[in-house]
Design an enzyme around this catalytic site. Structure first.
Site, PDB file in Angstrom:
ATOM      1  N   ARG A 264       0.848  -1.191   0.000  1.00 54.91           N
ATOM      2  CA  ARG A 264       0.000   0.000   0.000  1.00 54.91           C
ATOM      3  C   ARG A 264       0.886   1.245   0.000  1.00 54.91           C
ATOM      4  NH1 ARG A 264      -4.424  -0.646   4.634  1.00 54.91           N
ATOM      5  NH2 ARG A 264      -2.550  -1.183   5.825  1.00 54.91           N
TER       6      ARG A 264
ATOM      7  N   ASP B 178       2.252   5.050  -0.194  1.00 56.23           N
ATOM      8  CA  ASP B 178       1.783   6.293   0.407  1.00 56.23           C
ATOM      9  C   ASP B 178       1.448   7.332  -0.657  1.00 56.23           C
ATOM     10  OD1 ASP B 178       2.153   5.275   2.972  1.00 56.23           O
ATOM     11  OD2 ASP B 178       4.182   6.093   3.167  1.00 56.23           O
TER      12      ASP B 178
ATOM     13  N   ARG C 201      11.600   5.532   2.685  1.00 54.89           N
ATOM     14  CA  ARG C 201      11.924   6.958   2.619  1.00 54.89           C
ATOM     15  C   ARG C 201      12.745   7.414   3.816  1.00 54.89           C
ATOM     16  NH1 ARG C 201       7.405  10.543   2.225  1.00 54.89           N
ATOM     17  NH2 ARG C 201       5.922   8.972   2.934  1.00 54.89           N
TER      18      ARG C 201
END
Length: 276
Positions: A55, A57, A206
């Site tokens: 999923r 972002d 990230r």
């Protein structure tokens, strides 16, 4: 109950205009527009059980996303020859279903996966990112040293508790195995980080990139990102790199379809929170 057929969908999208993958009532999401298109072609609620490998972002892109849906077998037989082209006409241009294929019923896009692979693109050119690529490349304000980036990456490979790099969720483990993490500089000067693991927790990729970048520009020693693995809670020193530089490029599955169920069962066991 009607016989049903499971379909694997390979999906690509430009995440710029989406609030991530997961459906949200008041926001534009990849899952939302995909379900809307399937409903228009097949009838509302005909395709069920949409499940995705990862999923992503808001703002994150994909060239190799995988999901699955279930259709009544009779409906699939009626539409299989033209469904891909019909979806192409109905879907917005920033999302494409590239492949749609029948798979065994025990294929699970999420739990049968053996790895997810991401790439993160950065430019340290003094003029910033090229205008036509600004939505997929992060412009970094300082020169980056490739050797330092790879030195920082080396300390993060392997099985570790990545709590320092994850947004913690209640009753969720932060233990992950990073099987590949390295940087290259392409001929056009763009720096590309390749990150592969069995799975990732929220914001992990990230966060890893954010830590490596400050080692790559010399503000932190190359050992610093790896040293944070000793922590058991999220580190406030780590800045999460912006979403637009990140792309999900591949999801791996067992070569033998007979292993889909075994892999899914093993993955579910691994995701049980560790006590203590």
């Amino acid at each position: 109950m009607d016989e049903r057929t499971r379909l694997r969908l390979d999906v690509a999208y430009d995440g710029t205009g989406f609030s991530g993958w997961a459906a949200q009532p008041t926001r534009r999401t990849v899952a939302g527009v995909l379900v809307e298109a399937l409903d228009l072609v097949l009838g509302a609620g005909t395709a069920t059980g949409l499940t995705v490998a990862g999923r992503t972002d808001a703002g994150v892109h994909a060239t190799g996303q995988v999901c699955h849906v279930d259709l009544p077998t009779a409906v699939w037989r009626e539409h299989e020859g033209r469904l891909l082209r019909r979806l192409a006409r109905l879907l917005p241009t920033d999302v494409r279903v590239r492949v749609m294929a029948e798979v065994p019923a025990d294929f699970d896009a999420r739990f049968s996966a053996t790895f997810r692979r991401y790439e993160y693109r950065v430019t340290d050119a003094p003029w910033g990112a090229e205008p036509l690529r600004r939505n997929e490349i992060l412009a970094w304000p300082k020169p980056l040293d490739l050797a330092a980036l790879n030195g920082a990456a080396a300390g993060l490979v392997g099985e570790h508790d990545f709590a320092a790099y994850c947004r913690r969720k209640e009753n969720a483990t932060t233990l992950r195995e990073v099987t590949r993490l390295d940087w290259r500089r392409d001929p056009d000067g763009i720096l590309v980080a390749t990150v592969q693991a069995d799975a990732f927790c929220q914001a992990m990729v990230r966060s890893l990139v954010g830590a490596m970048l400050v080692a790559g520009d010399g503000r932190k020693p190359v050992e610093w990102p790896g040293s944070l693995l000793a922590r058991r809670e999220r580190s406030s020193e780590v800045t999460v790199a912006p979403a637009h530089g990140l792309t999900l490029v591949a999801v791996g599955y067992p070569e033998d379809p007979a292993e889909y169920a075994l892999r899914a069962e093993a993955t579910r066991r691994l995701r049980v929170p560790v006590e203590g």
